[in-house]
Design a protein around this motif. Sequence first.
Motif, PDB file in Angstrom:
ATOM      1  N   ARG A 204       0.831  -1.198   0.000  1.00 21.71           N
ATOM      2  CA  ARG A 204       0.000   0.000   0.000  1.00 21.71           C
ATOM      3  C   ARG A 204       0.868   1.252   0.000  1.00 21.71           C
ATOM      4  O   ARG A 204       1.969   1.256   0.554  1.00 21.71           O
ATOM      5  N   VAL A 205       0.345   2.294  -0.623  1.00 23.50           N
ATOM      6  CA  VAL A 205       1.039   3.583  -0.605  1.00 23.50           C
ATOM      7  C   VAL A 205       0.208   4.507   0.277  1.00 23.50           C
ATOM      8  O   VAL A 205      -1.012   4.584   0.115  1.00 23.50           O
ATOM      9  N   LEU A 206       0.864   5.185   1.165  1.00 23.22           N
ATOM     10  CA  LEU A 206       0.158   6.122   2.041  1.00 23.22           C
ATOM     11  C   LEU A 206       0.483   7.530   1.584  1.00 23.22           C
ATOM     12  O   LEU A 206       1.643   7.838   1.321  1.00 23.22           O
ATOM     13  N   PHE A 207      -0.495   8.366   1.476  1.00 30.31           N
ATOM     14  CA  PHE A 207      -0.182   9.771   1.245  1.00 30.31           C
ATOM     15  C   PHE A 207      -1.294  10.643   1.796  1.00 30.31           C
ATOM     16  O   PHE A 207      -2.411  10.187   2.020  1.00 30.31           O
ATOM     17  N   SER A 208      -0.929  11.892   2.008  1.00 27.41           N
ATOM     18  CA  SER A 208      -1.873  12.789   2.640  1.00 27.41           C
ATOM     19  C   SER A 208      -2.378  13.772   1.593  1.00 27.41           C
ATOM     20  O   SER A 208      -1.616  14.576   1.069  1.00 27.41           O
ATOM     21  N   ASP A 209      -3.647  13.670   1.279  1.00 23.10           N
ATOM     22  CA  ASP A 209      -4.227  14.558   0.275  1.00 23.10           C
ATOM     23  C   ASP A 209      -4.696  15.845   0.963  1.00 23.10           C
ATOM     24  O   ASP A 209      -5.258  15.796   2.060  1.00 23.10           O
ATOM     25  N   LEU A 210      -4.449  16.967   0.301  1.00 25.97           N
ATOM     26  CA  LEU A 210      -4.774  18.265   0.916  1.00 25.97           C
ATOM     27  C   LEU A 210      -6.264  18.419   1.184  1.00 25.97           C
ATOM     28  O   LEU A 210      -6.669  19.170   2.058  1.00 25.97           O
ATOM     29  N   ILE A 211      -7.079  17.714   0.421  1.00 28.91           N
ATOM     30  CA  ILE A 211      -8.524  17.839   0.595  1.00 28.91           C
ATOM     31  C   ILE A 211      -9.101  16.575   1.232  1.00 28.91           C
ATOM     32  O   ILE A 211      -9.894  16.631   2.152  1.00 28.91           O
ATOM     33  N   ARG A 212      -8.652  15.447   0.746  1.00 27.39           N
ATOM     34  CA  ARG A 212      -9.273  14.189   1.189  1.00 27.39           C
ATOM     35  C   ARG A 212      -8.613  13.556   2.402  1.00 27.39           C
ATOM     36  O   ARG A 212      -9.072  12.534   2.888  1.00 27.39           O
TER      37      ARG A 212
END
Length: 558
Positions: A204-212
């Motif tokens: 899995r790739v984790l990332f932080s979306d500015l909106i979601r």
Amino acid sequence: MVSNSTIADLLIPKVEFTPEDLRTRYPSRALPEGAMVTRFAPSPTGFFHIGGLYTALISHKLARQSQGVFFLRIEDTDKKREVEGAADLVIQSLRKYGLIPDEGETGPGLEVGQYGPYRQSARVDIYHTFVYRLLLEEKAYACFATPEELEEIRSQQEKEKIRPGYYGPWAIWRNRSQEEVRDALNAGKPYVIRLKSPGDINQRVLFSDLIRGELELPENDQDIVILKSDGLPTYHAAHVIDDHLMGTTHVLRGDEWVSSVPLHLQLFQAFGWVPPLFGHIAPIQKMDGNSRRKLSKRKDPEASVLYYDEQGYPKEAVIEYLMNLADSGFEEWRTNHLSKSYYDFNLEISRCSRSGALFDAAKLGSISKEVIGSLNAIETYEQGLHWATQYNPALASLMSRDPVYSQNILNIERESEKVRKDITKWSDLEYEIGYFFDDYFFEKSLDPASFQGIENLDDIQRAIQEFIDGYDESDDKDQWFHKLKIIASNHGYAESTKAFKKNPTEFKGHVGDIAKLIRMLLTGRNQSPDLWEIMRVMGKARCAQRLNHLETLVKKGS
Ligand code: GLU
């Protein structure tokens, strides 16, 4: 033994630069801390969706409020989908709505900024430089699979009910020897360059979306095409290279791209670059019966940016409305800062709707009414005429015949305490002011059928005659009404509704019945702005001419 670089030279000949040359040509931007570099990157496919303007507004606002840079990049590498004039439509629309880019194309043949060219088709040598480097590093490879072979792979995957795509064992050119590649090249076979994906679909790739917010998605394991057989890059490769070289810090784009983030992160990594932050904007939705759905290019005229122009919503209204959609805190701020520009509001991207803002035509209309209501008569005239010149030339010619008369018309209930709010958009103008112009009025506003069945016609006619004979343009509103009441009463009509209701049998009607007929004769309508003001603007002669018309109308209609 054929060397890797020999193959790379054959696959991408004439690579002019090294990545290092390009780094020097496009140095890191010297900007204050916290400055955001955002971009709007449309593909010129001929339709400018309101969601695109919305994305551009958010990107533009974030850059400006942080002393950053907003640029426009035309993503025209898909030549099959390109439509002539489409890029100009975007450029002009951005200009119209005040979202002028700091860099990029700003008009025909005009481009500003040090990080250009800003049209992807003019950057092919740049893409080649980096794809060539990936080939040297064996992070990319040539694929000579024919359309038939790809189709065969697809149908086999379908038969076996497994994930479609070009990956793992299905990536039939991934592990070919240099000799095989050279032979295919010598045979003149067409090829594409694919990414040699290091991904594992089970990771899995984790990332932080500015909106979601925090998102977790499977890694990409598809060996996607980065350079097509026509030598042009795909969107995935091109935008990663551009966003890096152009120093983009925040990518705001439609959420159809969210599932591609793992791939994009992988590409940034393959090139050895730090990725920007991503914010995926949910599409604007609308109610369709009881359910919500995306604004559709095919079904909904309001999906097109041009619609707002054609309808004549002032640009400030559209922007103001989109700001409401973009940030849930905007409406309250606006209530407390009525006279400020939206620019003074601090847009917070995390307050942007995750599920998709709902398009509300009534809200847009009420904002637009306020915007038009806040204009003075001359501004109303100028903006209305500007719209009409393009979209309603007949109205434009009426309006420009006598500008002062037109401005007086538009000033009715305008520069006053209780401002008229009957114009929502410029396309309402014809209905709202057309009847002031004689040729229009007699042709279009008057309906003889509305003058049928008038009781006591002779009395009323005489009353109206007396009224116009005694009409004085310098009478104030009270004097004007007083005169009308006296005339009404002299002809057997009550001076007020109240008096009439008290003793209905004593009267033929009341003053309102006469006023109503006067209104109908002057405007062709049951409802209008203030009649006293209308008469002052029309002038006595014009009013007399219209009021004398009653008999003819009654005859015509019978
Ligand atoms: N050309 C892409 C589009 O029109 C841009 C997406 C992006 O902003 O990265 O959807």
